[in-house]
Design a protein around this motif. Sequence first.
Motif, PDB file in Angstrom:
ATOM      1  N   GLU A  28      13.954  10.471 -13.201  1.00  0.00           N
ATOM      2  CA  GLU A  28      12.155  10.007 -13.954  1.00  0.00           C
ATOM      3  C   GLU A  28      10.829  10.843 -13.636  1.00  0.00           C
ATOM      4  N   GLU A  29      10.168  10.927 -14.478  1.00  0.00           N
ATOM      5  CA  GLU A  29       8.849  11.143 -14.118  1.00  0.00           C
ATOM      6  C   GLU A  29       7.631  10.695 -13.378  1.00  0.00           C
ATOM      7  N   HIS A  30       8.364   9.124 -13.221  1.00  0.00           N
ATOM      8  CA  HIS A  30       7.582   8.738 -12.154  1.00  0.00           C
ATOM      9  C   HIS A  30       8.116   9.386 -10.757  1.00  0.00           C
ATOM     10  N   GLU A  31       9.885   9.760 -10.851  1.00  0.00           N
ATOM     11  CA  GLU A  31      10.244   9.583  -9.564  1.00  0.00           C
ATOM     12  C   GLU A  31       9.829  11.038  -9.201  1.00  0.00           C
ATOM     13  N   VAL A  32       8.933  12.211  -9.646  1.00  0.00           N
ATOM     14  CA  VAL A  32       9.653  13.183  -9.654  1.00  0.00           C
ATOM     15  C   VAL A  32       8.007  13.232  -8.839  1.00  0.00           C
ATOM     16  N   LEU A  33       6.323  12.581  -9.755  1.00  0.00           N
ATOM     17  CA  LEU A  33       5.796  12.814  -8.959  1.00  0.00           C
ATOM     18  C   LEU A  33       5.726  11.904  -7.633  1.00  0.00           C
ATOM     19  N   GLU A  34       6.768  11.114  -7.793  1.00  0.00           N
ATOM     20  CA  GLU A  34       6.584   9.861  -6.835  1.00  0.00           C
ATOM     21  C   GLU A  34       7.293  10.678  -4.862  1.00  0.00           C
ATOM     22  N   ILE A  35       8.772  11.616  -5.428  1.00  0.00           N
ATOM     23  CA  ILE A  35       8.872  12.866  -4.196  1.00  0.00           C
ATOM     24  C   ILE A  35       7.976  13.662  -3.559  1.00  0.00           C
ATOM     25  N   ALA A  42       2.297   9.620   3.954  1.00  0.00           N
ATOM     26  CA  ALA A  42       3.478   9.812   5.047  1.00  0.00           C
ATOM     27  C   ALA A  42       4.033   8.254   4.804  1.00  0.00           C
ATOM     28  N   ARG A  43       3.281   7.385   5.165  1.00  0.00           N
ATOM     29  CA  ARG A  43       3.004   5.975   5.558  1.00  0.00           C
ATOM     30  C   ARG A  43       3.177   4.430   3.943  1.00  0.00           C
ATOM     31  N   LYS A  44       3.579   5.519   3.220  1.00  0.00           N
ATOM     32  CA  LYS A  44       2.819   4.023   1.925  1.00  0.00           C
ATOM     33  C   LYS A  44       4.187   4.233   0.357  1.00  0.00           C
ATOM     34  N   ASP A  45       4.345   3.695   0.387  1.00  0.00           N
ATOM     35  CA  ASP A  45       5.126   3.223  -0.863  1.00  0.00           C
ATOM     36  C   ASP A  45       4.458   4.358  -2.138  1.00  0.00           C
ATOM     37  N   THR A  46       5.178   5.903  -2.376  1.00  0.00           N
ATOM     38  CA  THR A  46       4.348   6.148  -3.171  1.00  0.00           C
ATOM     39  C   THR A  46       5.366   6.104  -4.840  1.00  0.00           C
ATOM     40  N   ASN A  47       5.740   5.304  -5.180  1.00  0.00           N
ATOM     41  CA  ASN A  47       5.999   4.594  -6.460  1.00  0.00           C
ATOM     42  C   ASN A  47       4.959   3.827  -6.951  1.00  0.00           C
ATOM     43  N   PRO A  48       4.567   3.076  -6.553  1.00  0.00           N
ATOM     44  CA  PRO A  48       3.334   2.505  -7.497  1.00  0.00           C
ATOM     45  C   PRO A  48       2.418   3.539  -7.636  1.00  0.00           C
ATOM     46  N   ILE A  49       1.840   4.331  -6.374  1.00  0.00           N
ATOM     47  CA  ILE A  49       1.229   5.304  -6.722  1.00  0.00           C
ATOM     48  C   ILE A  49       1.506   6.365  -8.370  1.00  0.00           C
ATOM     49  N   GLY A  75      -7.396   6.953  -6.704  1.00  0.00           N
ATOM     50  CA  GLY A  75      -6.369   5.720  -5.770  1.00  0.00           C
ATOM     51  C   GLY A  75      -6.345   7.310  -4.283  1.00  0.00           C
ATOM     52  N   LEU A  76      -6.025   8.305  -4.789  1.00  0.00           N
ATOM     53  CA  LEU A  76      -5.633   9.440  -3.992  1.00  0.00           C
ATOM     54  C   LEU A  76      -6.745   9.810  -2.988  1.00  0.00           C
ATOM     55  N   SER A  77      -6.462  10.179  -2.099  1.00  0.00           N
ATOM     56  CA  SER A  77      -6.776   9.913  -0.827  1.00  0.00           C
ATOM     57  C   SER A  77      -7.458  11.520  -0.854  1.00  0.00           C
ATOM     58  N   GLN A  78      -8.420  12.464  -0.592  1.00  0.00           N
ATOM     59  CA  GLN A  78      -8.761  13.780  -1.128  1.00  0.00           C
ATOM     60  C   GLN A  78      -7.432  14.666  -0.476  1.00  0.00           C
ATOM     61  N   ASN A  79      -7.163  14.173   0.825  1.00  0.00           N
ATOM     62  CA  ASN A  79      -6.590  14.918   0.328  1.00  0.00           C
ATOM     63  C   ASN A  79      -4.723  15.128   0.253  1.00  0.00           C
ATOM     64  N   ALA A  80      -4.215  14.364  -0.563  1.00  0.00           N
ATOM     65  CA  ALA A  80      -3.287  13.995  -1.685  1.00  0.00           C
ATOM     66  C   ALA A  80      -3.293  14.393  -2.523  1.00  0.00           C
ATOM     67  N   ALA A  81      -5.122  14.393  -3.360  1.00  0.00           N
ATOM     68  CA  ALA A  81      -5.585  15.374  -4.494  1.00  0.00           C
ATOM     69  C   ALA A  81      -4.926  16.212  -4.488  1.00  0.00           C
ATOM     70  N   VAL A  82      -5.744  17.636  -3.131  1.00  0.00           N
ATOM     71  CA  VAL A  82      -6.572  19.192  -3.316  1.00  0.00           C
ATOM     72  C   VAL A  82      -4.484  18.967  -3.133  1.00  0.00           C
TER      73      VAL A  82
END
Length: 231
Positions: A28-35, A42-49, A75-82
Motif C-alpha cells: 500500500e502507498e503508506h507502507e512504501v513510505l513507512e519502509i 530508527a526507533r519509532k513506529d513509522t506507520n502513523p508518520i 512532524g519530521l525531524s530535519q534528518n528524516a526530511a533531508v
Amino acid sequence: MANSSCDHTGHRDRMRKKFITNGFDGFEEHEVLEIMLYYAIARKDTNPIAHNLLDTFGSISAVLDAPIDRLTDAGLSQNAAVYLKTLPEISRIYLDDKHNNNSKVVSSENIGDTILRKFIGRDYEAVVLLLLDAKYKEVFCGVISKGSVNACEIYIRKIIELAVMYNARFAVMAHNHPSGIALPSTKDLDTTKKVVSALKLIEVSMIDHIIVADNDYVSLSESGLKEELFM
C-alpha cells in the motif's frame, strides 16, 4: 514496553522480507513510505508518520516534492526530511546514468523523455542545454544554470562556450516552471530570441526551447512559434 519494541522490530523485519521478495509490488502507498522512513527514523513506529504525511500532502510524490520546512512542520525531524528529499535526486541521477548514451539520435519522439529526466526532484528553476551534432546525436545534456523558484538567469556566454567545446550543430534549451504551468512567459520568448541570435553567430541552430512543469512540457517549436523564434 519491551514487548512493544520487540513487536515493532518484528514488523520491520517482516516488511523488509516482503520487499526483498516482491519489491514494492503489493505494498500500500503508506507502507512504501513507512519502509522508506525506517532508514531515517530508527526507533519509532513509522506507520502513523507515513499516514500523517500522506494525509497532509496527498501522495508519495507530493511528500517527496515538499520543501524541507513543510516536512518538518508536518512532524519530521530535519534528518528524516533531508533523507526523503534525497530520494527524487537519487532517482534523477539513476535515470540519467541508466539512459546515458551520447551516441543516441534525438528526435521529437524521444526528446521529452531526455529533457524531463533532468528536472526530477527540482523545486527550483533550472536551465538545461541539450547539444546535438550534425546527425542529431546527443553530444551534451546538462544543467547550465540554477536559480530561485521565480527566476533563472540564462548565461548566453556559457551556452556559446559549450556549443563550441562540443562542436555542436543544433541546440535545445529547456527550463522549468516549478510553481506554475508549462506555458511561456514574455521573458521566456525574449530569452529564446537572444539565444537563437547568439548561436547563429557560430552557425549553431537552436531548434527548440522546452518548458517543463511537473511531468508535462511544452515545445515552443511545436506550439506555432517556430517561424517567429527559430527561423
